[in-house]
Design an enzyme around this catalytic site. Structure first.
Site: not given
Ligand code: ADP
Ligand code: MG
Ligand code: MG
Length: 892
Positions: A101, A776, A864
């Site tokens: 509002m 990985s 990494y």
């Protein structure tokens, strides 16, 4: 529970309880700045209100108490007919939020107190009636949902009747008549008169602010921005000060530095004889803030002093709202201000120079996504072209091309080697081919989560959406009287949302020139480049995660290295089977005897060895993770349809095409319903004798060759799609023999590891680590298989809807789903390291370059992240931020 806080009782750290606006009003009050007195009703009161429906036990009594205190302080009673106190009722959640509002000013005015207000102002009837009409307008619109247009129309009529342009030209009688007209509008829409009881006005406004927390737009915004739904909003009740008392009064906004460039100076706008939002509403021409010095030097000087105080206190750029009432300055709001990406870097570096913050903190003041924005090519706007129109910058970049209106036309134009901009009212999944073919996408409807926006961001394609001044026809669009036909050239800026007619020249950004090494930050005399250099250098010093790149070629590897990559996390080998080598792959697939197959492999091997040597050279001394071939072999063959037609046509002409027929049979044999879940990755290596062996040999030989040149190759062989340790063990046994055979006593070391991209691999990582020297995480596949959807099929089909519904806050392909897919990563990291403490852990999905995901990978303890070359600087920065932020939380 205490529901109401006087401004003296709060401070800037209480945003959860008092909302951003309330917390900062309290902070300014305690700093001794001139803030009109007032109090804040807490977010907890709002939560209670929404829970109980209406009545919050104890709240009314607390408001009574604080209102009484405010009245004593001001020496006036709310809405007193003789000498009224007026207040504003202002919403203020923890996060500023569209859909909440709006503020109601001048609460406490009624038919009687309007005269008292006039007397207070020394008989200024005009001012009093102007304030009253504003109250009815704002109250009607925001508290009682009366359509705002009807008030605007009535105001317009009053001006037209008098033949004037500006509302300041209406006199007291005009405004009195306007109040009568406004009251009629009010009754018509609400069925009752405008409430005359001042306290009732205030209570109704407070309740409306509470309720607006659940307004549709607010709910939607929260879902998209991941703001919890149960925070609630605070309400601020503030004694009114008046900028509309005459020409010695006014209202303004200011920034302590330029939020666009970060430069220091005087930035802001001022409007005399005005109230509230007038200054930003564009109703009259505003003055530059510097002009205020001439109008009212005392207030100006005080404002400058206060801005310096606020900057010193918040140690950052602040934005400010103020009002001057007859030469007296009042502060109405401040907060740490929003800024552009360029300003974020420049300001952070300036603050370090000024000794206000240290480099660690500077790092937390910028983000990877801001750095990403600075790396997009930009339009050269030196010719100052006027935009044709503007929309929402939905996916950054600068693109130009011929206007096309259909997906089909877009593909035709692109096929002819020209650039196209696909213009649509909105896009849908059928437009996908055109969106891929086009240089950019422009729509007249839809916001940041529309189909066009989501798909374009997923593809990294420039997109402007919701340019709603545009009318899109079948083969033209118009903006007002301007018509743009198919084939005309336009340029779109996906960062600013601006659309230009014609081709605006594009140039690479300075920041990219710097990363490329073409711009020396010490010589450049460019504060932005200097700031980026300084901050990213610090990030490199701080970060624990290394950053590698995904690169398949020597050229990509070289660029990534310039951008700071510390190795390759993912070198895909697919392209080594393409181009004129396709023929060898065909021979491999069609081989009928071992000898034929071995011939084909023997021909491929020296080619791949040369590819690897080039990449190892570019990454000399740094690790290079090579993924053995992953996609299903039929991806290297012509399509089933194409071949079937070719063979059928030949047969039609009575010809025999033996090679094509064999190929067709092979393609039919290899056809898969679900290639993503079929014969690919390690499965290929186990089924096709000699395939992985050829690649392993090529890698080892390339490494030995580089070592012979005096280089330092660090190859890591990665086996894709492993789900069970037995798969990896089988591949490993064969590979180790080949490697031992090739490297001899060359001193080269080759690691063997696997991608973790199948949920089963993550869940059995403890076993898999026995056969892997590194993991990985292939988070693209892990996301696909974790959720059970294929990216190519779903992104265009329903992601926009999921985002709209808030099922996703962000696409799980853009930012890692930490709760589901991220949990798999966490389990695999922990269990893998439990088996093999030195296990190297990295991530090579696209998430490796996503800011939020980088923080997650830091926290999980990976070694990494690896991402595309252009994202390398972003990942470096975010890894540094993650390190600094986790240090901060350790201290706590
Ligand atoms: P927003 O959150 O949209 O900025 P605000 O609550 O800040 O809304 O108020 C809207 C406008 O009204 C602002 O220009 C603000 O400075 C002005 N305003 C709010 N309270 C007062 C007050 N007590 N006296 C004078 N002006 C006020
Ligand atoms: Mg404001
Ligand atoms: Mg994969």
């Amino acid at each position: 529970m205490k529901f109401v806080y006087d401004f003296h009782e709060g401070n800037k750290d209480l945003k959860d309880l008092l909302g951003g606006k309330g917390a900062n009003l309290a902070e300014m009050t305690n700093l001794g700045l001139p803030v009109p007195p007032g109090f804040t009703i807490t977010t907890e009161a709002c939560q209670e209100f929404l829970r109980h429906g209406t009545h919050v036990p104890g709240l009314a009594a607390e408001i009574d108490e604080h209102l009484a205190a405010l009245e004593r302080k001001m020496g006036r009673r709310l809405g007193d007919p003789d000498d009224p106190l007026l207040v504003s009722v202002r919403s203020g959640a923890k996060f500023s939020m569209p859909g909440m509002m709006e503020t109601v000013l001048n609460v406490g005015l009624n038919d009687a107190s309007v005269a008292g207000l006039s007397r207070q102002a020394g008989g200024n009837d005009r001012f009093a009636w102007d304030s009253y009409r504003r109250l009815i307008q704002m109250f009607g619109k925001t508290v009682c949902d009366v359509p705002g247009d009807e008030f605007e129309d009535a105001l317009h009529e009053a001006k037209a009747a008098k033949g004037v342009k500006d509302d300041v030209q209406l006199d007291a009688d005009d405004l009195k008549a306007l109040v009568t007209a406004y009251k009629k509008v009010f009754v018509k829409h609400t069925g009752h008169d405008f409430p005359q009881d001042p306290r009732e006005q205030m209570d109704l406004a407070v309740a409306a602010v509470f309720r607006s927390w659940n307004a549709d737009r607010a709910v939607l915004y929260r879902r998209q921005e991941r703001i919890p739904a149960d925070l609630g909003t605070a309400v601020n009740v503030v004694a009114m000060v008046f900028g509309n008392l005459g020409t010695d009064s006014g209202t303004g906004v200011a920034f302590t530095r330029d939020p666009a460039s970060g430069e220091q100076g005087v930035y802001g706008d001022y409007l005399a004889n005005a109230q509230g939002e007038d200054v930003v509403a564009g109703i009259r021409n505003t003055l530059a803030l510097a002009e205020l010095e001439k109008l009212d030097k005392r207030s100006y000087d005080e404002l400058m002093r206060i801005m310096a105080t606020l900057e010193g206190h918040y140690r950052d750029l602040c934005d400010i709202e103020f009002t001057i009432e007859r030469g007296k300055l009042w502060m109405l709001q401040t907060r740490v201000g929003k800024r552009t990406a360029a300003a974020a870097f420049t300001i952070a570096a300036q603050l370090v120079d000024e000794g206000v913050i240290d480099l660690d903190e500077a790092l937390t003041r910028v983000t990877g996504s801001q750095l990403g924005q600075l790396m997009f090519p930009r339009f050269d706007l030196s010719g100052d072209p006027a935009p044709l129109t503007r929309g929402i910058g939905a996916s950054p970049g600068a693109a130009y091309g011929e206007v096309v209106f259909t997906s089909k036309r877009a593909t035709e134009v692109a096929a002819s080697g020209k650039a196209a901009i696909l213009v649509r009212r909105e896009t849908n999944p059928d437009d996908l081919p055109g969106m891929i073919a086009a240089n950019g996408i422009l729509t007249s409807r839809g916001g940041k989560t529309s189909h066009a926006a989501v798909v374009a961001r997923g593809m990294g394609k420039t997109c402007v959406c919701g340019a709603d001044e545009m009318e899109v026809g079948p083969d033209y669009f118009t903006v007002g009287a301007q018509r743009v036909d198919e084939g005309d050239v336009i340029s779109i800026d996906g960062t600013t949302g601006r659309v230009y007619l014609g081709e605006v020249p594009v140039r690479p950004s300075e920041v990219v020139q710097y990363f490329e090494g073409d711009l020396d930050p010490a010589q450049a005399n460019d504060p932005l480049v200097a700031a980026v250099h300084r901050i990213i250098t610090h990030a490199d010093e701080k970060r624990r995660l290394s950053v590698r790149t995904n690169a398949d070629t020597g050229a990509d590897a070289a660029r990534a290295r310039r951008f700071g990559a510390q190795g390759i996390g993912l070198c895909r080998t697919e392209h080594m089977f393409l181009g004129d080598r396709r023929e060898l792959v065909e021979r491999l697939i069609l081989a009928r005897t071992d000898a034929e197959r071995e011939d084909a492999l023997a021909a491929l091997q020296p080619l791949q060895r040369a590819d690897f040597l080039e990449i190892f050279r570019e990454m000399n001394g740094l690790p290079v993770t090579v993924r053995l071939i992953d996609p299903p072999l039929h991806e290297f063959l012509p399509s089933l349809e194409e071949l079937a037609v070719k063979v059928a046509v030949a047969h039609e002409h009575g010809q025999r095409v033996e090679h094509d027929e064999q190929m067709l049979a092979a393609v039919r044999r290899m056809h898969e319903q679900n290639p993503m879940l079929g014969l690919r990755g390690v499965r290929l290596g186990l089924v096709i004798p000699g395939l992985f062996a050829m690649q392993v040999r090529a890698i080892a030989e390339a490494a030995v060759a580089l070592a012979a040149e005096g280089g330092n190759p660090r190859p890591e062989i990665m086996v894709p799609l492993v789900g069970a340790v037995q798969e990896l063990e089988t591949v490993r046994a064969e590979a180790e023999k080949i490697i031992a055979d090739v490297i001899g006593d060359s001193g080269v070391e080759v690691l063997i590891g696997t991608m973790i991209e199948v949920p089963r691999a993550a869940l059995t990582a403890g076993q898999i680590a026995e056969a892997a020297e590194f993991f990985s995480f292939g988070t693209n596949d892990l996301t696909q298989m974790g959720w059970g959807f294929s990216r190519d099929d779903v992104e265009g089909a329903f992601f926009w809807r999921y985002l709209e519904l808030g099922i996703f806050g962000i696409s799980p392909f853009e930012s890692i789903d930490t709760e589901g897919v991220g949990r798999l990563v966490r389990i695999a990291a922990e269990e893998g390291r439990a088996t093999r403490p030195g296990l190297k852990l990295g991530v090579c999905g696209e998430h490796g370059g996503d800011p939020d995901s980088v923080h997650f990978f830091h926290e999980v303890g990976l070694d990494y992240v690896s991402c595309s070359p252009f994202r390398v600087p972003i990942a470096r920065l975010e890894a540094g931020r993650a390190a600094v932020e986790s240090e901060g939380s350790d201290h706590r």
